[in-house]
Scaffold this motif. Sequence first.
Motif, PDB file in Angstrom:
ATOM      1  N   LEU A  29       0.837  -1.195   0.000  1.00 39.69           N
ATOM      2  CA  LEU A  29       0.000   0.000   0.000  1.00 39.69           C
ATOM      3  C   LEU A  29       0.873   1.246   0.000  1.00 39.69           C
ATOM      4  N   LEU A  30       0.744   2.073  -1.038  1.00 39.68           N
ATOM      5  CA  LEU A  30       1.550   3.289  -1.148  1.00 39.68           C
ATOM      6  C   LEU A  30       0.803   4.507  -0.623  1.00 39.68           C
ATOM      7  N   GLU A  31      -0.530   4.529  -0.790  1.00 38.29           N
ATOM      8  CA  GLU A  31      -1.294   5.704  -0.369  1.00 38.29           C
ATOM      9  C   GLU A  31      -2.735   5.311  -0.083  1.00 38.29           C
ATOM     10  N   SER A  32      -3.324   5.955   0.909  1.00 32.25           N
ATOM     11  CA  SER A  32      -4.729   5.731   1.256  1.00 32.25           C
ATOM     12  C   SER A  32      -5.369   7.080   1.526  1.00 32.25           C
ATOM     13  N   VAL A  33      -6.351   7.469   0.705  1.00 34.92           N
ATOM     14  CA  VAL A  33      -6.990   8.781   0.839  1.00 34.92           C
ATOM     15  C   VAL A  33      -8.481   8.586   1.131  1.00 34.92           C
ATOM     16  N   PRO A  34      -8.950   9.041   2.299  1.00 39.48           N
ATOM     17  CA  PRO A  34     -10.397   8.957   2.575  1.00 39.48           C
ATOM     18  C   PRO A  34     -11.172   9.856   1.610  1.00 39.48           C
ATOM     19  N   VAL A  35     -12.215   9.339   0.992  1.00 39.92           N
ATOM     20  CA  VAL A  35     -13.025  10.146   0.078  1.00 39.92           C
ATOM     21  C   VAL A  35     -14.476  10.261   0.547  1.00 39.92           C
ATOM     22  N   TYR A  36     -14.885   9.425   1.496  1.00 40.56           N
ATOM     23  CA  TYR A  36     -16.244   9.537   2.036  1.00 40.56           C
ATOM     24  C   TYR A  36     -16.273   8.820   3.374  1.00 40.56           C
ATOM     25  N   SER A  37     -16.851   9.480   4.370  1.00 40.52           N
ATOM     26  CA  SER A  37     -16.985   8.853   5.680  1.00 40.52           C
ATOM     27  C   SER A  37     -18.153   9.509   6.396  1.00 40.52           C
ATOM     28  N   PRO A 201     -44.927  -6.526   5.302  1.00 42.56           N
ATOM     29  CA  PRO A 201     -43.598  -7.134   5.144  1.00 42.56           C
ATOM     30  C   PRO A 201     -42.460  -6.222   5.575  1.00 42.56           C
ATOM     31  N   GLY A 202     -42.645  -4.886   5.499  1.00 35.99           N
ATOM     32  CA  GLY A 202     -41.589  -3.974   5.938  1.00 35.99           C
ATOM     33  C   GLY A 202     -41.334  -4.043   7.432  1.00 35.99           C
ATOM     34  N   CYS A 203     -42.348  -4.424   8.184  1.00 32.30           N
ATOM     35  CA  CYS A 203     -42.179  -4.611   9.622  1.00 32.30           C
ATOM     36  C   CYS A 203     -41.545  -5.966   9.907  1.00 32.30           C
ATOM     37  N   ASP A 204     -41.819  -6.923   9.028  1.00 27.50           N
ATOM     38  CA  ASP A 204     -41.310  -8.289   9.202  1.00 27.50           C
ATOM     39  C   ASP A 204     -39.785  -8.353   9.035  1.00 27.50           C
ATOM     40  N   GLU A 205     -39.261  -7.555   8.080  1.00 27.39           N
ATOM     41  CA  GLU A 205     -37.815  -7.572   7.833  1.00 27.39           C
ATOM     42  C   GLU A 205     -37.409  -6.308   7.081  1.00 27.39           C
ATOM     43  N   SER A 206     -36.304  -5.729   7.484  1.00 27.58           N
ATOM     44  CA  SER A 206     -35.806  -4.489   6.873  1.00 27.58           C
ATOM     45  C   SER A 206     -34.321  -4.353   7.208  1.00 27.58           C
ATOM     46  N   TRP A 207     -33.685  -3.312   6.650  1.00 35.82           N
ATOM     47  CA  TRP A 207     -32.265  -3.074   6.926  1.00 35.82           C
ATOM     48  C   TRP A 207     -32.006  -1.579   6.964  1.00 35.82           C
ATOM     49  N   SER A 208     -30.891  -1.232   7.581  1.00 32.09           N
ATOM     50  CA  SER A 208     -30.460   0.153   7.617  1.00 32.09           C
ATOM     51  C   SER A 208     -28.938   0.166   7.659  1.00 32.09           C
ATOM     52  N   ILE A 209     -28.353   1.371   7.609  1.00 30.81           N
ATOM     53  CA  ILE A 209     -26.897   1.513   7.561  1.00 30.81           C
ATOM     54  C   ILE A 209     -26.464   2.525   8.616  1.00 30.81           C
ATOM     55  N   SER A 210     -25.458   2.152   9.404  1.00 29.72           N
ATOM     56  CA  SER A 210     -24.980   3.045  10.464  1.00 29.72           C
ATOM     57  C   SER A 210     -23.648   3.698  10.120  1.00 29.72           C
ATOM     58  N   ASN A 211     -22.995   3.281   9.038  1.00 30.82           N
ATOM     59  CA  ASN A 211     -21.737   3.928   8.649  1.00 30.82           C
ATOM     60  C   ASN A 211     -21.335   3.475   7.236  1.00 30.82           C
ATOM     61  N   ILE A 212     -20.782   4.431   6.475  1.00 34.96           N
ATOM     62  CA  ILE A 212     -20.162   4.098   5.183  1.00 34.96           C
ATOM     63  C   ILE A 212     -18.825   4.825   5.115  1.00 34.96           C
ATOM     64  N   GLU A 213     -17.778   4.103   4.723  1.00 38.40           N
ATOM     65  CA  GLU A 213     -16.469   4.703   4.500  1.00 38.40           C
ATOM     66  C   GLU A 213     -15.940   4.241   3.143  1.00 38.40           C
ATOM     67  N   VAL A 214     -15.377   5.183   2.408  1.00 39.38           N
ATOM     68  CA  VAL A 214     -14.747   4.859   1.119  1.00 39.38           C
ATOM     69  C   VAL A 214     -13.360   5.482   1.093  1.00 39.38           C
ATOM     70  N   LYS A 215     -12.369   4.698   0.679  1.00 39.67           N
ATOM     71  CA  LYS A 215     -10.993   5.200   0.550  1.00 39.67           C
ATOM     72  C   LYS A 215     -10.465   4.895  -0.842  1.00 39.67           C
ATOM     73  N   ALA A 216      -9.701   5.825  -1.386  1.00 42.79           N
ATOM     74  CA  ALA A 216      -9.008   5.610  -2.654  1.00 42.79           C
ATOM     75  C   ALA A 216      -7.568   5.192  -2.338  1.00 42.79           C
ATOM     76  N   LEU A 217      -7.201   4.006  -2.792  1.00 40.70           N
ATOM     77  CA  LEU A 217      -5.885   3.448  -2.464  1.00 40.70           C
ATOM     78  C   LEU A 217      -4.992   3.382  -3.691  1.00 40.70           C
ATOM     79  N   THR A 218      -3.699   3.546  -3.448  1.00 45.21           N
ATOM     80  CA  THR A 218      -2.718   3.228  -4.486  1.00 45.21           C
ATOM     81  C   THR A 218      -1.912   2.036  -3.971  1.00 45.21           C
ATOM     82  N   VAL A 219      -2.017   0.927  -4.687  1.00 46.88           N
ATOM     83  CA  VAL A 219      -1.383  -0.325  -4.291  1.00 46.88           C
ATOM     84  C   VAL A 219      -0.368  -0.696  -5.363  1.00 46.88           C
ATOM     85  N   ASN A 220       0.858  -1.008  -4.948  1.00 47.99           N
ATOM     86  CA  ASN A 220       1.905  -1.357  -5.912  1.00 47.99           C
ATOM     87  C   ASN A 220       1.971  -2.868  -6.078  1.00 47.99           C
TER      88      ASN A 220
END
Length: 220
Positions: A29-37, A201-220
């Motif tokens: 891994l040469l570089e890791s840049v956060p682009v969304y969090s 059915p929406g009460c029977d089963e559903s989903w949600s999201i508590s966090n999203i992270e995206v990073k742009a990496l440069t890998v050699n």
Amino acid sequence: MIRNTRHLLVTWVGCLLLWGSLVSCQDELLESVPVYSLDFSNGHSSQIINEKWFNFNGDTVLGWYHNEEIVLNLNNLPKHNTVEVTVEVLVHDSWDGNQDEIGGPDFWYMHLDGDEIVNTTFSNGPCGTNYCLYQSYPENYPRHLEPKSGSTDPDLPGRCQYKGIPGWTSKYIVARLVKHKSSNLTILIGDRLLQTNTSDPGCDESWSISNIEVKALTVN
Ligand SMILES: [Ca+2]
Ligand SMILES: [Ca+2]
């Protein structure tokens, strides 16, 4: 931070090989840049198409969703050759996993730039000697793994059908490294839930999201 991410790169090699990524033990891994969090605690301005919020277990999260999709378009990414996408998913109430009857399968998926990266099922259902509602996660469908396999927090309270009852929401941290070079990235997340024996059915089963992270990496 780079050292931590490098450790993750090595940690994930096993599953990465399963779905054919270029990333391997030899990559550096040469570089890791956060682009969304975003953890959605402050509500608005997530950039996400079909965004909505509700309070779950004392925290504001993105959702809830049932047979819906959300889309995150990211532009002007810095130069990179790999992206790292990490999504914390909350699986609420009576997901039925691979069950192939009136109650399922219950699919959850993620696409990056139109390519299917995750297509799996989750189950909060019972699992005994003679009966088990198997799920595919942490693998893609169809695999037969025990309910809640890979969950980092399997005993959260239900949202609706089993509101407030511990064990009826499971949290998963879905993390993927994917070969990618474009300055634009589209992340699509959605579900195909099936429950024909209820008027809500929406009460029977559903989903949600508590966090999203995206990073742009440069890998050699
Ligand atoms: Ca169900
Ligand atoms: Ca179902």
